[in-house]
Design an enzyme around this catalytic site. Structure first.
Site, PDB file in Angstrom:
ATOM      1  N   GLU A   1      10.596   7.376  -6.944  1.00 13.65           N
ATOM      2  CA  GLU A   1      11.494   6.976  -5.864  1.00 13.65           C
ATOM      3  C   GLU A   1      12.090   5.601  -6.120  1.00 13.65           C
ATOM      4  OE1 GLU A   1       9.075   7.210  -2.418  1.00 13.65           O
ATOM      5  OE2 GLU A   1       7.470   6.025  -3.305  1.00 13.65           O
TER       6      GLU A   1
ATOM      7  N   LYS B   1      -9.232  -9.323   0.869  1.00 18.77           N
ATOM      8  CA  LYS B   1      -9.577 -10.512   1.665  1.00 18.77           C
ATOM      9  C   LYS B   1     -10.782 -11.255   1.072  1.00 18.77           C
ATOM     10  CE  LYS B   1      -6.544 -10.015   5.071  1.00 18.77           C
ATOM     11  NZ  LYS B   1      -5.470 -10.998   5.340  1.00 18.77           N
TER      12      LYS B   1
ATOM     13  N   GLY C   1       4.347  -3.159  -6.945  1.00 19.30           N
ATOM     14  CA  GLY C   1       3.302  -4.160  -6.813  1.00 19.30           C
ATOM     15  C   GLY C   1       2.698  -4.507  -8.157  1.00 19.30           C
TER      16      GLY C   1
ATOM     17  N   ILE D   1      -4.763   1.430   1.137  1.00 18.94           N
ATOM     18  CA  ILE D   1      -5.518   0.413   1.858  1.00 18.94           C
ATOM     19  C   ILE D   1      -7.006   0.672   1.701  1.00 18.94           C
ATOM     20  CG2 ILE D   1      -6.095  -0.427   4.180  1.00 18.94           C
ATOM     21  CD1 ILE D   1      -3.133  -0.124   4.885  1.00 18.94           C
TER      22      ILE D   1
END
Length: 505
Positions: free
Chosen positions: A294, A408, A271, A364
């Protein structure tokens, strides 16, 4: 294609994808290659999805249990999800259509720790494997299967499956041959397991190919299709701020002699935040870096190119289209600097602890005590899965979680009174970084952790609310060790569900 299938006897197994897909029956347990959108089969799943849709139109049942290395791509997860062809999925998914099936309750899903999947398969937790479907760069003269851009659980699935289907993909660079390190010891068996003899990230301990009894190979399909290779957003100011705090922290740890000047083996998620950190490391003062992760993403590839990183060990690539083209064009340069391993080796807690890795993962949300939710929005809606973050977080020398402080457009706080779901308990999370600051929680009690997280990591719009909750919990909680007000601990999540924002009206 003959130079790709160098075993003459196996050329007779070549057939169209449609024919190979007929080997997969309703109710089968199918193990496939594929990890972070790389190295997954592409043509047989599409043919299988068409057969599933036709069966459903006739009123017949046709679904499979799909076990992979990690996420795949639209040609596999996407096509089978559109056909409603998967009744059980594990261990990781990023496809939007499959995610919708999972969150609608139409596909059962378990996001296992990636380092444990092979062991669970060997133990029979997923049932008997009927089919192994793996992508290959080539098949050698003696029947060795050369993996492509990931290794994942392919060797375990080949060992366990009754029948094997191989997709030989000409799009994959033939110079991938020799980049893999497949250890043939007992990694995941029971009751005892061998010690994987890796003491350095650059160490090879196995062979370059996957092995399977040739009698099990039922079909070989020729393909020419690219990996998912999703583009990454360029790091924004928030990501750069997070990276800046973390790089300053690394510099401080070196000065305090808690880290060597070359740091320790790096594990990083994917990301724009992860790439911002890696970009910062490329420009920073640290040299001779190594990766034991990974995935190898754009930022790690850039560090290998610049010489800032000397070796990267992983189970897979996770590249943008531009980076994929770069490595394809310059594979002769990169192949000596990269090792791809099976995921129960790349994600082995024993190796991670032995090497003293630095784990950097996203989240998150986290609560004020440092319990981390990596997977479920509002505690119930699956995003992707825990992936390998649990393998690395608990066993690393440093366990770091990175996130913007809000999501958001500010309607969701990444720091909440109580996490609505917990993937990583507070004992597995040492450092938190948002664009607001860095909280070093090593050696602190829950109350001390809360003070650091609220003051250093919370967004100013939410910080007074968190402080008010914490102050009242200190006075009125049932216990004062980890203070909570149970009647309102999850009220922020409910407010978002009801009103679309965690902020009060």
């Amino acid at each position: 294609m003959t130079e790709r299938i160098r075993n003459v006897a196996l050329r007779s197994k070549v057939c169209p994808a449609e024919t190979a897909s007929e080997l997969i029956k309703h109710g089968d347990v199918v193990g496939t290659s594929g990890f972070t959108g790389a190295g997954y089969p592409k043509e047989v799943p599409k043919a299988l999805a068409q057969r599933m849709e036709a069966a459903h139109d006739r009123g017949e049942k046709y679904q499979i249990s799909l076990i992979t290395g990690a996420s795949t791509g639209p040609q596999l997860d996407g096509e089978l999800a559109k056909a409603n062809g998967v009744y059980f999925r594990s261990p990781f998914n990023t496809d939007a259509t499959m995610r919708n099936r999972i969150n609608a309750g139409e596909t059962e899903y378990f996001d296992n720790h990636l380092g444990q999947v092979a062991g669970r398969a060997v133990q029979g937790n997923y049932g008997k494997f009927n089919i192994a479907l793996v992508e290959a760069t080539a098949i050698t003269e003696d029947g060795g299967i050369v993996p492509t851009s990931s290794v994942g659980n392919s060797q375990t699935f080949l060992n366990l499956a009754e029948k094997v289907i191989i997709e030989v993909n000409e799009w994959q660079n033939p110079m991938l041959e020799g980049i893999h390190d497949i250890w043939d010891g007992n990694v995941s068996g029971v009751p005892t397991r061998d010690i994987v003899p890796i003491v350095r990230a650059d160490q090879r301990v196995g062979g370059p190919v996957l092995r399977v009894n040739p009698d099990k190979i039922a079909a070989i399909v020729r393909t020419n299709d690219r990996d998912r290779n999703a583009p990454f957003a360029a790091p924004d100011e928030t990501a750069k701020a997070i990276a800046g705090y973390l790089l300053d922290f690394f510099g401080h740890e070196v000065k305090q002699n808690r880290l060597p000047p070359s740091l320790l083996p790096l594990q990083s998620g994917v990301g724009n935040v992860a790439n911002a950190v890696l970009e910062g490391l490329k420009e920073g003062p640290f040299e001779n870096l190594v990766g034991y992760s990974e995935v190898i993403q754009d930022g790690m590839l850039a560090m290998l190119d610049s010489g800032r990183m000397r070796i990267a060990s992983a189970s897979s690539f996770s590249l943008s289209p531009e980076a994929a083209e770069e490595i394809n064009n310059r594979m002769d340069f990169f192949r000596s600097k990269i090792i791809l391993r099976q995921q129960d080796v790349s994600n082995s807690p024993g190796i991670i602890r032995r090497l003293g890795c630095i784990a950097m993962n996203g989240m998150i949300e986290a609560d004020i005590y440092g319990n981390v939710n990596s997977t479920r929005v509002m505690g119930s809606k699956m995003m992707n899965g825990i992936g390998g973050s649990g393998d690395f977080a608990r066993s690393s020398y440093l366990s770091i979680f990175l996130s913007p402080s809000t999501a958001k457009g500010g309607k969701i706080s990444a720091i909440v009174p109580m996490a609505a779901h917990v993937d990583h308990i507070m004992q597995d999370a040492q450092i938190f970084v948002t664009e607001q600051g860095l909280a070093d929680l090593r050696g602190l009690s829950p109350v001390q952790r809360a003070r650091e997280i609220i003051s250093k990591c919370a967004h100013p719009d939410y910080r007074p609310m968190l402080q008010d909750y914490f102050d009242r919990a200190l006075k009125n909680s049932f216990g004062k060790h980890t203070p909570h007000l149970l009647t309102e601990a999850l009220s922020w999540h409910q407010r978002f569900i009801d009103t679309g924002t965690m902020l009060p009206s």
